[in-house]
Design an enzyme around this catalytic site. Structure first.
Site, PDB file in Angstrom:
ATOM      1  N   ASP A   1      -2.145   0.125  -6.489  1.00 25.84           N
ATOM      2  CA  ASP A   1      -3.508  -0.404  -6.427  1.00 25.84           C
ATOM      3  C   ASP A   1      -4.334   0.375  -7.456  1.00 25.84           C
ATOM      4  O   ASP A   1      -4.770   1.497  -7.181  1.00 25.84           O
ATOM      5  CB  ASP A   1      -4.045  -0.157  -5.010  1.00 25.84           C
ATOM      6  CG  ASP A   1      -4.870  -1.311  -4.501  1.00 25.84           C
ATOM      7  OD1 ASP A   1      -5.401  -2.042  -5.335  1.00 25.84           O
ATOM      8  OD2 ASP A   1      -5.000  -1.461  -3.279  1.00 25.84           O
TER       9      ASP A   1
ATOM     10  N   ASN B   1       0.845  -1.212   0.000  1.00 31.07           N
ATOM     11  CA  ASN B   1       0.000   0.000   0.000  1.00 31.07           C
ATOM     12  C   ASN B   1       0.876   1.258   0.000  1.00 31.07           C
ATOM     13  O   ASN B   1       0.675   2.184   0.793  1.00 31.07           O
ATOM     14  CB  ASN B   1      -0.920   0.034   1.237  1.00 31.07           C
ATOM     15  CG  ASN B   1      -2.043  -0.986   1.144  1.00 31.07           C
ATOM     16  OD1 ASN B   1      -2.237  -1.629   0.114  1.00 31.07           O
ATOM     17  ND2 ASN B   1      -2.777  -1.153   2.226  1.00 31.07           N
TER      18      ASN B   1
END
Length: 761
Positions: free
Chosen positions: A337, A306
Site C-alpha cells: 500500500d 495488507n
C-alpha cells in the site's frame, strides 16, 4: 556432563552447547535502552531461561527451541536495524519464532558469544527436527518432572506426583494414582526416583488402543513378523511387499535382536505409527509433486492482504517483518500500500489510519532477501499506488536497483501472448501487479491511466451500500467506519498525490499482471486478455458467484482474479476463502496477521504441494469441457488423543473435557461438521471410538479440518488445537494427526489417532 546434566539431544561435548548451558550475559534490544540479563540453556536442551542480574526475582522460561523458526546473525531484523546501531553487528543476533510471537533481538558482549548462540541454537533445531516422537515425549516428560519436583531433590513424593498429573491434564482417581505409585516404588520409601520414575511415566504413556491393534495382527506371540506387518500395510492401503515390511522394521524397531530377525515388537510398532510414515498427511505431498508447467491462472496462489500489518488495520504496526513471515510461510502474492513519504521516499502503510509507516525501499529489500527461501516459484507484488509521478518513478528505480535480475521487466521469449506463462517458467522471478500505460508509451510524462480497480471497486460499493437497505449489523459497521475515518483524518490528514496518473517508469515493470477495472463477464469471456487482471471485494465476488457462477469459473480458467476483504473490517478479520476457491479464483487474499479458521483453511490448502504457494486447480476448474468429479464417502473413526495441552496453566485443578469436531470445507453441498461426545477431565489420553461419516460431491476441492475443543456447559467451548489438510493429501488407514495452535505453531507432542476410509462411487 558436569553436575550430572542430561545431554541436550546427544550434543554433550559440543562447545557451543556447553557455553549455552553455562549461560551468557545478553542484552535484549527493543528500544534505545537494552537490559542485560543472563540467558541460559536448561539441562533438557530444549528451553532457555533468563535470570535477572541484579534483582532477586525468580528465573523464568522465555522460549523453547521447539518454537524457533530461525536464527539470524547481525543486524538482520527490523528491530536491530532500528535500535542496534550502538552494538557491533557481529555481536548481534535475532531469534525468529513460529506463529505470531515477536522476534527476540539480542546483543552479546563479544562476537564469540554471539557465534556460540547462533551455532548452538541452529544445532539444537536440527536435532529437534531429527527427533522421533518417542524422544519428543521423553523431553516433554523430563520438562514436566522438573516442574513438578518442587524441592529439586530428583525424587518425587506422592503429592508431587499428583501435582505432575494435573500439569499433564490427568484428573486421576487418588486410589488408582496411589496404587500405580506404590507399584513403581520398588524401594518402598514413598519416593520415586531414577528407574522408578521412568517406570511410572512409561505406564502413563501406555497406548491400550495401539496394544489392541498390534495384538490383532501379531497374534498370541506378541511379535510382528514381516509377513504380518505386510498384511497390516495392505489394510492401510500402502505398498505391501515383504521388502517394504522389512525396511520398516529396520527403520523403526528398537530391539536389535528383533531387528536382526525381521521382527517388530510393540514399541517399534508404536514408533512406526508415530513417525512421518504414520502421519495422516501423505508425505509425498510435502514436496512439490504437481505439474508446474501450466499457465498461472490454473493454480490457487497463496495471497496476503495488507501484508505490512502485524495487527489490525486502524492502529496496527506496519513492519518489514510481516513480509518476511508471509514469504516464509510460502505466500506468493504480497500487498504494498504505497503512499507519498518525506524526503522523496515512498512509504507503506494503511492510508487514512494511525498505522505506522515503513519505507518502500526497506520492504523491497526484505522481499529480495526472503522471496525464494521457502519456495522457488514467482512472487507477485500487488501495488496499491497512492503516490504522485515523482515517487512512482522512485518506486520503479528501487525495484530495479534492489531486485536486479529477479524483477521481470519483459515478456518471456517465445511466450504465447494468448496464455500466461507457468510457475516453472517464472521460477525465481518477481512480478509487479499494477496499472499500465496504453502502448506506445510516447505520451508526455503524466498520462492518465485507468483508475485503480480496487479504489474504484470500493467507491462503487460505498454507493451501493448507501442505496441498498443493508442488514442492521452491516449498517452499524458502516457507521462505525465513517466515524473512525472522520476522527482519524482530523488527527492525520491524507498526504496522497493524484494517483490516477502513472509514471512510465512504473508502467514499464508491469508485464503479466496489468490491473484493470472488471469489464463484466460477457465482454471478458468474449475477448479474454490473460495478462490483465481485476480485483474484487469479497462481496462483489460473492455476487458474481451467486448470479453467474459457471461463467465466473470460465473467466477464472483464462485470467487471474484477486479477491480482498471488505474495507469495513476494522479488526482485519477474514472471510471464508473456500467459496472463492470453489469458483476458481486464484489470488484469494487474506489477512495473514489474523489467526482463525480462515487462515487454518489457507494453510491447509497450500500444505499439499510442498508449501510452495502454488496448488494446481482441479481439472473441472481449469477447463469447462472436463467431466466433473466423482462422489466419495469418507469414514473417519476418531479413536484417541494424546497429551493435549492444558489450557489454564495457572489454575491447578483445571483439566480439559475434550471432544473432536471434524469439518469438511468444499463446495456448498459438501460443507458439514460432525463431532464426538466429550470426555470428562482427561486431556492426557481420552478415548472416543466414534465414527463420523461424510458424503462428498467434489472431493478434489475439499479440505478436512480436525478441531479439538474443551467442552463447557456454561459458556463457549475453548479451542485446544487443530489440523487442516486437503482431502486429496489425506492417507487412509490408522493415522496420527499432529495438532497445531491457533496461530499455526506445533503443539507437540499433542496428537489425535484416527482411522480413515474412503469409498468412491
Amino acid at each position: 556432563m558436569e553436575n550430572g546434566r542430561k545431554s541436550p539431544g546427544g550434543l554433550t561435548e559440543d562447545e557451543d552447547i556447553q557455553l549455552m548451558l553455562r549461560g551468557s550475559l545478553l542484552r535484549k534490544v527493543k528500544s534505545r535502552r537494552a537490559k542485560e540479563r543472563l540467558y541460559r540453556l536448561q539441562e533438557d536442551g530444549m528451553t532457555v531461561w533468563f535470570e535477572r542480574r541484579f534483582r532477586r526475582a525468580p528465573s523464568k522460561q522465555i522460549f523453547s527451541v521447539m518454537h524457533i523458526e530461525g536464527v539470524r546473525q547481525g543486524h538482520q531484523s527490523e528491530g536491530l536495524r532500528k535500535y542496534g546501531g550502538s552494538f557491533p553487528e557481529r555481536h548481534c543476533f535475532t531469534i525468529v519464532f513460529k506463529g505470531k510471537r515477536k522476534n527476540l533481538d539480542l546483543a552479546a558482549r563479544g562476537e564469540e558469544d554471539a557465534q556460540h548462540w547462533v551455532q548452538g541454537l541452529t544445532k539444537l533445531m536440527a536435532r529437534l527436527q531429527a527427533m522421533n516422537q518417542r524422544e519428543k515425549l521423553d523431553h516433554w516428560i523430563h520438562g514436566i518432572l522438573q516442574r513438578a519436583d518442587k524441592n529439586k531433590d530428583n525424587k518425587m513424593c506422592f503429592q508431587e506426583v499428583k501435582s505432575m498429573l494435573r500439569m499433564i491434564n490427568i484428573d486421576m482417581n487418588d486410589i488408582y494414582a496411589y496404587k500405580l505409585f506404590k507399584e513403581c516404588d520398588r524401594s518402598g520409601d514413598e519416593r520415586l526416583e531414577g528407574r522408578e520414575l521412568e517406570e511410572f511415566c512409561r505406564r502413563l504413556l501406555r497406548r491400550p488402543e495401539l496394544e489392541e491393534l498390534f495384538g490383532h495382527y501379531s497374534g498370541e506371540d506378541c511379535v510382528l513378523s514381516a509377513e504380518e506387518l505386510r498384511e497390516f500395510l495392505r489394510d492401510q492401503g500402502e505398498e505391501a511387499t515383504l521388502r517394504q515390511a522389512r525396511a520398516i522394521i529396520h527403520a523403526h524397531e528398537l530391539n536389535e535382536k528383533a531387528r536382526q530377525q525381521d521382527l517388530m515388537m510393540l514399541d517399534g510398532f508404536m514408533m512406526y505409527l508415530l513417525s512421518a510414515a504414520g502421519d495422516i498427511l501423505n508425505q509425498e505431498h510435502t514436496k512439490v509433486h504437481q505439474d508446474m508447467s501450466q499457465p498461472l491462472c490454473h493454480y490457487f496462489i497463496s495471497s496476503s492482504h495488507n501484508t505490512y500489518l502485524t495487527h489490525n488495520q486502524i492502529g496496527g504496526t506496519s513492519s518489514t517483518e510481516a513480509y518476511v513471515r508471509a514469504l516464509m510461510t510460502g505466500c506468493r502474492c504480497v500487498e504494498l500500500d504505497c503512499w507519498e513519504g518525506a524526503d522523496g521516499e515512498p512509504v507503506i502503510y494503511h492510508g487514512h489510519t494511525l498505522t505506522s509507516k515503513i519505507l518502500f525501499r526497506d520492504v523491497i529489500e526484505s522481499i529480495r532477501d526472503y522471496a525464494f527461501k521457502r519456495s522457488p516459484y514467482p512472487v507477485i507484488l500487488s501495488l496499491e499506488n497512492h503516490c504522485g509521478l515523482e515517487q512512482q518513478a522512485t518506486m520503479a528505480r528501487h525495484m530495479k536497483a534492489i531486485l536486479g535480475d529477479m524483477l521481470l521487466t519483459q515478456p518471456l521469449d517465445g511466450q504465447d501472448p494468448d496464455n500466461l506463462p507457468s510457475p516453472e517458467q517464472l521460477k525465481g522471478k518477481v512480478l509487479v501487479k499494477g496499472k499500465k500505460l496504453p502502448e506506445p508509451w510516447g505520451e508526455p510524462r503524466g498520462v492518465t491511466a485507468a483508475p485503480d480497480p480496487e479504489e474504484e471497486e470500493e467507491e462503487e460499493e460505498k454507493k451501493e451500500e448507501e442505496e441498498e437497505v443493508e442488514e442492521e449489523e452491516e449498517e452499524e459497521e458502516r457507521l462505525q467506519e465513517r466515524s473512525s475515518q472522520r476522527s482519524l483524518q482530523e488527527i492525520q490528514p491524507l498526504q496522497a498525490k493524484d494517483a490516477s496518473q502513472v509514471a512510465p517508469e512504473l508502467s514499464a515493470v508491469v508485464v503479466y499482471c496489468q490491473a484493470v477495472p472488471f469489464p463484466g463477464l460477457a465482454q471478458a469471456l468474449q475477448h479474454p486478455r490473460p495478462c490483465e487482471m481485476s480485483s474484487f471485494s469479497e462481496r462483489k465476488a460473492r455476487r458474481l458467484i451467486k448470479e453467474a457462477g459457471p461463467a465466473f469459473v470460465r473467466y477464472n480458467a483464462r485470467q487471474l482474479s484477486r479477491i480482498y476483504p471488505l474495507g469495513l473490517k476494522m479488526n482485519s478479520s477474514n472471510y471464508n476463502p473456500q467459496e472463492m476457491w470453489n469458483a476458481g479464483c486464484q489470488l484469494v487474499a487474506l489477512n495473514f496477521q489474523t489467526p482463525g479458521y480462515e487462515m487454518d483453511l489457507n494453510a491447509g490448502r497450500f500444505l499439499g504441494n510442498g508449501c510452495c504457494g502454488y496448488v494446481l486447480k482441479p481439472p473441472f476448474l481449469r477447463s469447462p469441457h472436463v467431466e466433473g468429479p466423482r462422489c466419495l464417502v469418507l469414514h473417519i473413526r476418531v479413536i484417541t488423543a494424546q497429551q493435549l495441552p492444558k489450557l489454564n496453566q495457572e489454575k491447578r485443578s483445571s483439566i480439559v473435557d475434550p471432544f473432536v469436531r471434524v469439518e469438511i470445507h468444499g463446495v456448498p453441498a459438501d460443507c458439514s461438521k460432525q463431532q464426538t461426545g466429550y470426555r470428562s477431565n482427561n486431556g492426557f489420553n481420552p478415548r472416543w471410538e466414534e465414527t463420523l461419516t461424510f458424503q462428498l460431491q467434489a472431493p478434489e476441492l475439499a479440505l478436512v479440518r480436525f478441531v479439538v475443543e474443551d467442552h463447557d456447559s456454561t459458556s463457549c467451548n475453548d479451542f485446544v488445537g487443530q489440523f487442516t489438510l486437503p482431502l486429496a493429501s489425506m492417507r487412509e488407514g490408522y493415522r496420527h494427526i499432529h495438532l497445531l495452535s491457533k496461530d499455526g505453531a506445533s503443539l507437540s507432542p499433542a496428537t489425535l489417532f484416527v482411522h480413515v476410509k474412503c469409498k468412491r462411487h
